[in-house]
Design an enzyme around this catalytic site. Structure first.
Site, PDB file in Angstrom:
ATOM      1  N   LYS A  58     -35.292  32.994 -35.201  1.00  0.00           N
ATOM      2  CA  LYS A  58     -35.637  31.563 -35.076  1.00  0.00           C
ATOM      3  C   LYS A  58     -37.028  31.277 -35.643  1.00  0.00           C
ATOM      4  O   LYS A  58     -37.268  30.208 -36.212  1.00  0.00           O
ATOM      5  CB  LYS A  58     -35.545  31.099 -33.622  1.00  0.00           C
ATOM      6  CG  LYS A  58     -34.200  30.492 -33.281  1.00  0.00           C
ATOM      7  CD  LYS A  58     -33.110  31.479 -33.008  1.00  0.00           C
ATOM      8  CE  LYS A  58     -32.082  31.725 -34.014  1.00  0.00           C
ATOM      9  NZ  LYS A  58     -31.084  32.721 -33.631  1.00  0.00           N
ATOM     10  N   ASP A 325     -24.651  42.583 -23.605  1.00  0.00           N
ATOM     11  CA  ASP A 325     -23.828  42.916 -24.781  1.00  0.00           C
ATOM     12  C   ASP A 325     -23.002  44.185 -24.593  1.00  0.00           C
ATOM     13  O   ASP A 325     -22.033  44.395 -25.313  1.00  0.00           O
ATOM     14  CB  ASP A 325     -24.736  43.145 -26.009  1.00  0.00           C
ATOM     15  CG  ASP A 325     -25.197  41.840 -26.645  1.00  0.00           C
ATOM     16  OD1 ASP A 325     -25.005  40.761 -26.030  1.00  0.00           O
ATOM     17  OD2 ASP A 325     -25.757  41.899 -27.758  1.00  0.00           O
ATOM     18  N   HIS A 457     -32.339   4.914 -25.858  1.00  0.00           N
ATOM     19  CA  HIS A 457     -32.149   4.486 -27.253  1.00  0.00           C
ATOM     20  C   HIS A 457     -33.501   4.415 -27.951  1.00  0.00           C
ATOM     21  O   HIS A 457     -34.457   3.940 -27.346  1.00  0.00           O
ATOM     22  CB  HIS A 457     -31.486   3.104 -27.284  1.00  0.00           C
ATOM     23  CG  HIS A 457     -31.396   2.537 -28.680  1.00  0.00           C
ATOM     24  ND1 HIS A 457     -30.454   2.970 -29.573  1.00  0.00           N
ATOM     25  CD2 HIS A 457     -32.144   1.607 -29.318  1.00  0.00           C
ATOM     26  CE1 HIS A 457     -30.618   2.323 -30.720  1.00  0.00           C
ATOM     27  NE2 HIS A 457     -31.634   1.489 -30.595  1.00  0.00           N
TER      28      HIS A 457
HETATM   29  P1  FAD Z   1     -30.312  44.104 -25.937  1.00  0.00           P
HETATM   30  O1  FAD Z   1     -31.130  42.902 -26.194  1.00  0.00           O
HETATM   31  O2  FAD Z   1     -29.686  44.807 -27.087  1.00  0.00           O
HETATM   32  O3  FAD Z   1     -31.264  45.104 -25.127  1.00  0.00           O
HETATM   33  C1  FAD Z   1     -30.837  46.376 -24.751  1.00  0.00           C
HETATM   34  C2  FAD Z   1     -32.074  47.224 -24.547  1.00  0.00           C
HETATM   35  O4  FAD Z   1     -31.676  48.435 -23.921  1.00  0.00           O
HETATM   36  C3  FAD Z   1     -32.777  47.617 -25.844  1.00  0.00           C
HETATM   37  O5  FAD Z   1     -34.127  47.266 -25.764  1.00  0.00           O
HETATM   38  C4  FAD Z   1     -32.591  49.122 -25.927  1.00  0.00           C
HETATM   39  O6  FAD Z   1     -33.710  49.781 -26.498  1.00  0.00           O
HETATM   40  C5  FAD Z   1     -32.472  49.484 -24.456  1.00  0.00           C
HETATM   41  N1  FAD Z   1     -31.754  50.741 -24.227  1.00  0.00           N
HETATM   42  C6  FAD Z   1     -30.511  51.077 -24.668  1.00  0.00           C
HETATM   43  N2  FAD Z   1     -30.162  52.295 -24.193  1.00  0.00           N
HETATM   44  C7  FAD Z   1     -31.217  52.724 -23.452  1.00  0.00           C
HETATM   45  C8  FAD Z   1     -31.461  53.907 -22.706  1.00  0.00           C
HETATM   46  N3  FAD Z   1     -30.554  54.893 -22.610  1.00  0.00           N
HETATM   47  N4  FAD Z   1     -32.649  54.018 -22.090  1.00  0.00           N
HETATM   48  C9  FAD Z   1     -33.588  53.030 -22.151  1.00  0.00           C
HETATM   49  N5  FAD Z   1     -33.395  51.894 -22.840  1.00  0.00           N
HETATM   50  C10 FAD Z   1     -32.221  51.748 -23.463  1.00  0.00           C
HETATM   51  N6  FAD Z   1     -28.114  35.566 -28.999  1.00  0.00           N
HETATM   52  C11 FAD Z   1     -28.287  34.311 -28.554  1.00  0.00           C
HETATM   53  O7  FAD Z   1     -27.885  34.004 -27.436  1.00  0.00           O
HETATM   54  N7  FAD Z   1     -28.919  33.366 -29.317  1.00  0.00           N
HETATM   55  C12 FAD Z   1     -29.376  33.638 -30.555  1.00  0.00           C
HETATM   56  O8  FAD Z   1     -29.943  32.773 -31.220  1.00  0.00           O
HETATM   57  C13 FAD Z   1     -29.212  34.940 -31.057  1.00  0.00           C
HETATM   58  N8  FAD Z   1     -29.680  35.272 -32.281  1.00  0.00           N
HETATM   59  C14 FAD Z   1     -29.556  36.543 -32.727  1.00  0.00           C
HETATM   60  C15 FAD Z   1     -30.048  36.861 -33.977  1.00  0.00           C
HETATM   61  C16 FAD Z   1     -29.949  38.160 -34.470  1.00  0.00           C
HETATM   62  C17 FAD Z   1     -30.499  38.486 -35.836  1.00  0.00           C
HETATM   63  C18 FAD Z   1     -29.351  39.175 -33.654  1.00  0.00           C
HETATM   64  C19 FAD Z   1     -29.260  40.582 -34.138  1.00  0.00           C
HETATM   65  C20 FAD Z   1     -28.852  38.854 -32.394  1.00  0.00           C
HETATM   66  C21 FAD Z   1     -28.938  37.546 -31.928  1.00  0.00           C
HETATM   67  N9  FAD Z   1     -28.436  37.182 -30.670  1.00  0.00           N
HETATM   68  C22 FAD Z   1     -28.566  35.905 -30.234  1.00  0.00           C
HETATM   69  C23 FAD Z   1     -27.770  38.157 -29.792  1.00  0.00           C
HETATM   70  C24 FAD Z   1     -28.740  38.624 -28.702  1.00  0.00           C
HETATM   71  O9  FAD Z   1     -29.862  39.205 -29.318  1.00  0.00           O
HETATM   72  C25 FAD Z   1     -28.024  39.614 -27.797  1.00  0.00           C
HETATM   73  O10 FAD Z   1     -26.872  38.985 -27.258  1.00  0.00           O
HETATM   74  C26 FAD Z   1     -28.936  40.032 -26.648  1.00  0.00           C
HETATM   75  O11 FAD Z   1     -30.124  40.618 -27.107  1.00  0.00           O
HETATM   76  C27 FAD Z   1     -28.207  41.013 -25.745  1.00  0.00           C
HETATM   77  O12 FAD Z   1     -29.024  41.304 -24.666  1.00  0.00           O
HETATM   78  P2  FAD Z   1     -28.878  42.650 -23.856  1.00  0.00           P
HETATM   79  O13 FAD Z   1     -29.960  42.642 -22.836  1.00  0.00           O
HETATM   80  O14 FAD Z   1     -27.488  42.844 -23.395  1.00  0.00           O
HETATM   81  O15 FAD Z   1     -29.130  43.825 -24.912  1.00  0.00           O
END
Ligand code: FAD
Ligand code: AMP
Length: 485
Positions: A58, A325, A457
């Site tokens: 963004k 995710d 408006h």
């Molecule tokens: P993640 O953000 O992937 O975080 C998981 C974390 O777990 C990571 O930091 C990783 O290092 C850590 N981890 C993994 N395994 C281990 C382990 N064994 N030990 C310690 N740490 C670990 N979503 C939106 O809603 N709006 C948007 O505008 C949007 N734009 C995006 C743009 C891009 C370019 C991308 C790539 C994604 C975008 N997304 C967007 C998707 C969004 O980033 C993900 O849905 C979100 O980050 C998922 O969150 P999460 O916490 O499940 O996982």
């Protein structure tokens, strides 16, 4: 420091860090383990979203939009003279990095304020809610917790026909770092991320070609809105080629420079080739569970590699939960955050549930696309009777004043109860407008309820009111096809 916690969260993306903060707010002794490192090698929180996802993309979308406005929109009818407009890519990237640092630092601050213990290193779930923590120096420690929340997120999908070399062929992370504007930019996959990154570099001057295997554009979106969006993107010179499946790629060295020749089958099944300076692979993301689960952890994966959970995000191992995710459902930051809140509250004994039917979804192109609830295609497939109201921004005073007349609001309501089933928007402020409908849907609003609400408006949101009125056939600022009953 004792190694026994009420809750250990693995992963500090938007799912994990929100779960950790909420658990700590509820009085639970909480630790959050994160293995992400900044470019300088320091442990950082925020996951994909903050480091290489929502926030940096963004930041670049906003910079590139400002640039294209200054270059193309200010002159002409507005009469603003700017002189020659240029952009310094290294400053743009530095601004993005500063924002990422600021936001990630913000989470660390929130952890401190809420007394969440931040542990930098990797976590592995063992049997019986134990977690093996390995710090950045490789020192191992076994931690115990009553509950463990897995929030390990997702990573980009790689395809063998276009292997990432982090130079000419990159994934979404690489496309946030191009040191200069590639003249010819190829993108595999015209999904959400491909369209956003294509918009960034296209605005800055790249000739962008998006190769999309599916014949249908944005097949998960409402198709009336997707078709409208496609028309708008084409006006922006985004060359979106549907039905084009990439089958190979070859990096060619040309003197000091490199380029990539991409082979694909086009919509008529013929082989075609195209050469690019950079190629971005944006074909989706996969749940990330590498090194996360010991063999006897008791946590099962589903056939797609996601951690298997029920509606409450409980895994197959007692006391182990998974959010974000890495579990089923849309890969969206806010979906994971809400799951994080639900799980933390459930652990604390509350009866929280999450409404998966109302999760907004946004594509940050210009104009933006946003949606909540079911599409017309889904409602039709569900066999439910429905009625539709559509209102174009062209008939909204604020949109005309701002030169933002592309797009429309579409509201779908149940034909008998009038309850709103979905809202789909392409147009100015689409994400914020859709959020209004999300709130209305949470309260079970009818289209008539929205139509009877007083809207300020002139605002873009008047298109929402008018679309709601159009559901009943009595929009004011356009002729109605149906007569009011
Ligand atoms: P993640 O953000 O992937 O975080 C998981 C974390 O777990 C990571 O930091 C990783 O290092 C850590 N981890 C993994 N395994 C281990 C382990 N064994 N030990 C310690 N740490 C670990 N979503 C939106 O809603 N709006 C948007 O505008 C949007 N734009 C995006 C743009 C891009 C370019 C991308 C790539 C994604 C975008 N997304 C967007 C998707 C969004 O980033 C993900 O849905 C979100 O980050 C998922 O969150 P999460 O916490 O499940 O996982
Ligand atoms: P999303 O799931 O929104 O990230 O979009 C990814 C897109 O990439 C989907 O629309 C897929 O159809 C598309 N895709 C996957 N593999 C290929 C391929 N080999 N060639 C072109 N497009 C692809």
């Amino acid at each position: 420091m004792s190694n026994k916690y009420d809750v250990i969260v693995i992963g500090s993306g938007p799912a994990g860090y929100v779960a950790a903060i909420r658990a700590a707010q509820l009085g639970l002794k909480t630790a959050c383990i994160e293995k992400w490192k900044s470019k300088s090698g320091k442990g950082v929180n925020g996951g994909t979203c903050l480091n290489v996802g929502c926030i940096p993309s963004k930041a670049l979308l906003d910079s590139s939009h400002k640039y294209s406005e200054a270059k193309e929109a200010f002159g002409g009818a507005h009469g603003i003279a700017t002189g020659e407009v240029s952009i310094d890519i290294s400053s743009m990237l530095a601004r993005k990095d500063k924002i990422v640092k600021q936001m990630s630092g913000g989470i660390s601050g929130l952890f401190q304020a809420n007394k969440v213990t931040a542990l930098y290193g990797s976590g592995k779930l063992l049997a019986g809610h134990k977690v093996q923590f390995t710090d950045s120096e490789g020192k191992e420690e076994i931690l115990e917790a009553d509950n463990v929340i897995l929030a390990s997120g997702s990573v980009p999908v790689n395809i063998p026909v276009a292997p990432i070399d982090k130079d000419v062929i990159v994934d979404s992370t690489g496309a946030l770092e191009f040191p200069e504007v590639p003249k010819r930019l190829g993108i595999i996959g015209a999904g959400v991320i491909g369209l956003e990154l294509g918009s960034v570099w296209g605005r800055l001057g790249s000739e962008v070609v998006l190769l999309e295997a599916m014949d249908t554009f944005l097949s998960i979106m409402d198709q009336q809105i997707a078709k409208e969006a496609l028309k708008i993107y084409k006006k922006q010179d985004l060359d979106i080629r549907l039905g084009c499946r990439v089958t190979g790629s070859e990096v060619i060295i040309k003197g000091d420079a490199k380029e990539v020749e991409v082979t694909y089958t086009d919509k008529d099944g013929k082989e075609a080739k195209q050469t690019f300076d950079k190629l971005v692979v944006c074909v989706g993301r996969r749940p990330f569970t590498d090194e996360l689960l010991a063999e006897d952890s008791g946590v099962k994966l589903d056939e797609r590699g996601s951690i298997y959970v029920n509606d409450l995000c409980s895994t197959s191992a007692p006391g182990v939960w998974a959010v974000g995710d890495v579990v089923r459902g849309p890969m969206l930051a806010h979906k994971g955050s809400e799951e994080g809140v639900m799980v933390a509250e459930r652990i604390a004994g509350e009866k929280t549930v999450m409404n998966y039917d109302i999760v907004p979804n946004v594509i940050y192109t210009h104009p933006e696309i946003a949606a909540v609830g079911r599409t017309e295609e889904q409602i039709k497939a569900d066999g439910e009777p429905y009625k539709v109201g559509v209102f174009p921004f062209l008939a909204i005073g604020r949109a005309v004043a701002a030169d933002e007349t592309d797009g429309m609001v579409k509201i779908i309501a149940h034909a008998e109860t009038d309850r709103v089933l979905g809202c789909h928007i392409v147009g100015p402020s689409a994400p914020d407008l859709v959020q209004q409908i999300a709130i209305a849907m949470e309260f079970g609003a009818s289209a008539e309820d929205i139509g009877m609400t007083v809207f300020g408006h002139p605002t873009y949101s008047e298109a929402v009111k008018e679309a709601a009125l159009a559901v009943g056939g009595h929009a004011i600022h356009m002729p109605n096809k149906k007569k009011r009953k």
